[in-house]
Write an enzyme that holds these catalytic residues in place. Structure first.
Site: not given
Ligand code: F6P
Length: 539
Positions: A354, A385, A507
């Site tokens: 990431e 394994h 998203k």
């Molecule tokens: O979807 C990735 C992300 O933005 C990560 O960087 C982050 O750790 C995770 O989602 C959770 O985000 P939040 O803490 O805002 O719920």
């Protein structure tokens, strides 16, 4: 100095040519022979406070290492590091610093200064107080009601680090049970709730943004579960939140006295040092959690002060770009030979992929360099394994990062010796392989067709990180080492390690697709027939 000028060192054609020449020269030498050089361990291993970093099994010689150190110098790693620690807005696309070190290193928090530093100190004090109360089985802040179980809800950086440290450092004697819910998949939640007593359970919703769908859906269900069993007031007393968006958590219905804040300049995947780790700190006790922070702070100081040639994160990043950009290796494995570090590969997957899985430079231009490798991993000896066949004889060379602990926390020395011997055997087999003559010697007369199958090519690099023991300080140093390694890689590649725009598109598409899934209507995007098929299956 701009980010653009920093990356020139690695993309500079002359430097590239020199590095490729080194690689060509080294490719003609067997790693097995390099390993026989006198003093190799002295030249290609470093230690820092109970942490050994052994890179003797990386195909490097002294001139190549020196050239790589010049690349680091020319990339401005030191200036960029100082800017990071001074709170410069190194996260350029989000216009903010990346100051997670301020949570563990008092000198860095000093640099933050002002009311934000005071806010961080207050939040950390609340974290320690709540953790101790929960550890003792009493519900904070009043510590009157009992707690036997704490459910941590979060995902990504709001889950992986806390879960890792909780498993690695949980005190054996703690009576508090901690449970983690991540993915929006409801089955683990339903199974968990069936085993819990709402009168003695507390819930902590962990989300930096407090907009993450998975976390909020679990949060709503858990709130209803508590409310229907205990009534609204009692339910509220058992609901906690950790976030940098206090207002959003308040509108969700979390009372101010149960909110723990962390700053928006702490990136999600760098947030395990913050109140995000409330559940883990509650399980291990605040004293052990503070020791974890101290260990990480020691690595911060090492990274800031050690010369480049002795600097563990810098050396590891240079080896990483050597493998990725010069040798052309596209994947990287992490193999912890200690069950308590079972979750280290998953944590590193997020940290590395990431942070540095980018193909646009910090200045918006397309990167001409390959960036983060694909990261995967498994504990030893299980990995032997499952995945090691391909690592020894597959068509791709995949550098390995072995992690081990010298002194175990059990009394079965024979088992620990067997574990370490297995790891050392894998490192040796990868590096030295077994040629035809040695295979004949080992196996006697073998049909020619079989002989080729029994030969090991060798020359497959690996690094070893060995901790004297697995205690909070050593784990803190190890995790901060990886964080700074990832930062150094990003400087060498000229990318921003602290944003993650690549997770956004999926998203934004999901809500429309979810509506189409529920209604059976088309969603476009080439999904219509698939959605109709799924809809039919669910009728
Ligand atoms: O979807 C990735 C992300 O933005 C990560 O960087 C982050 O750790 C995770 O989602 C959770 O985000 P939040 O803490 O805002 O719920």
């Amino acid at each position: 100095m701009s980010q653009k000028s920093h990356m020139n060192a690695l993309i500079n054609p002359e430097t590239q040519e020199m590095l490729h020449k080194c690689n060509n020269k080294l490719s003609a030498i067997r790693l097995a022979d390099l390993l026989m050089e006198p003093d190799r361990f002295q030249h290609f291993a470093r230690t820092f406070e109970g942490l050994l970093y052994d890179f003797t099994r990386v195909r490097l010689d002294q001139p190549t290492l020196e050239l790589l150190l010049q690349v680091a110098q020319g990339s401005g790693i030191m200036a960029q590091r100082d800017a990071l620690f001074a709170g410069a807005p190194v996260n350029l696309t989000e216009h903010r610093p990346a100051l997670h070190m301020a949570l563990r290193c008092p000198e860095v928090l000093e640099a933050v200064g002002g009311s934000e530093a005071a806010r961080v100190r207050a939040a950390m004090a609340r974290l320690f107080q709540f953790a101790d109360s929960l550890h003792a089985g009493r519900l904070p802040p009043a510590a009157q009601e009992p707690v036997t179980d704490l459910v941590h809800v979060g995902i990504g950086g709001s889950l992986l680090g806390p879960k890792l440290i909780c498993e690695a450092l949980a005190s054996e004697t703690a009576s508090l049970r901690v449970h983690f819910l991540g993915s929006v998949d409801a089955l683990p939640r339903e199974r968990l709730l069936a085993s819990l007593n709402p009168a003695t359970t507390a819930v902590v919703l962990v989300s930096k943004s407090f907009t993450t769908g998975d976390t909020l859906l679990h949060g709503r269900r858990l709130r209803s579960w508590l409310t229907s069993a205990r009534g609204e007031e009692a339910a509220q007393q058992r609901l906690f939140a950790v976030t940098s968006q206090i207002e959003r958590a308040a509108s969700f219905g979390i009372a101010a006295e149960r909110l723990l804040y962390f700053s928006d300049w702490v990136g999600g995947r760098y947030s395990l040092w913050s109140p995000v780790s409330l559940a883990a700190a509650a399980r291990m006790g605040s004293e052990r959690f503070r020791r974890l922070l101290d260990g990480a702070a020691a690595m911060d100081r090492h990274f800031q002060q050690a010369p480049l040639s002795e600097n563990l994160p810098v050396l590891a990043a240079l080896i990483s770009v050597w493998h990725r950009n010069i040798c052309g290796y596209a994947a990287w494995g992490c193999m912890p030979y200690d069950q308590r570090l079972r979750l280290l590969p998953a944590y590193l997957q997020q940290l590395i992929m990431e942070s540095n899985g980018k193909s646009v430079c910090a200045d918006g231009t397309a990167s001409t360099l390959q960036t983060a490798p694909v990261v995967f991993g498994e504990t030893g000896t299980e990995a032997q394994h499952s995945v090691f066949q391909a690592l020894h004889q597959g068509s791709d060379v995949v550098p390995q990062n072995f992690v081990a602990v010298a002194r175990p926390d059990h009394s079965d020395q024979e088992a620990h010796d067997e574990l370490l011997a297995n790891m050392l055997a894998q490192m040796t087999a990868l590096a030295s392989g077994r040629d035809e003559a040695a295979t004949r010697d080992a196996l006697g007369t073998v049909p020619e067709a079989l002989l080729a199958q029994r030969v090991f090519a060798g020359d497959r690099p690996s690094e070893l990180l060995m901790l004297n023991q697995l205690d909070p300080e050593h784990l803190g140093r190890l995790l901060a080492f990886y964080e700074h390694k990832v930062f150094c890689e990003s400087v060498l590649w000229g990318i921003n390690a602290f944003d993650q725009w690549g997770v956004e598109l999926g998203k934004t598409l999901a809500p429309n697709i979810q509506a189409a899934l529920a209604s059976g209507d088309g969603a476009g995007q080439g999904l219509d027939e698939l959605l109709t098929h799924i809809h039919r299956l669910r009728r």
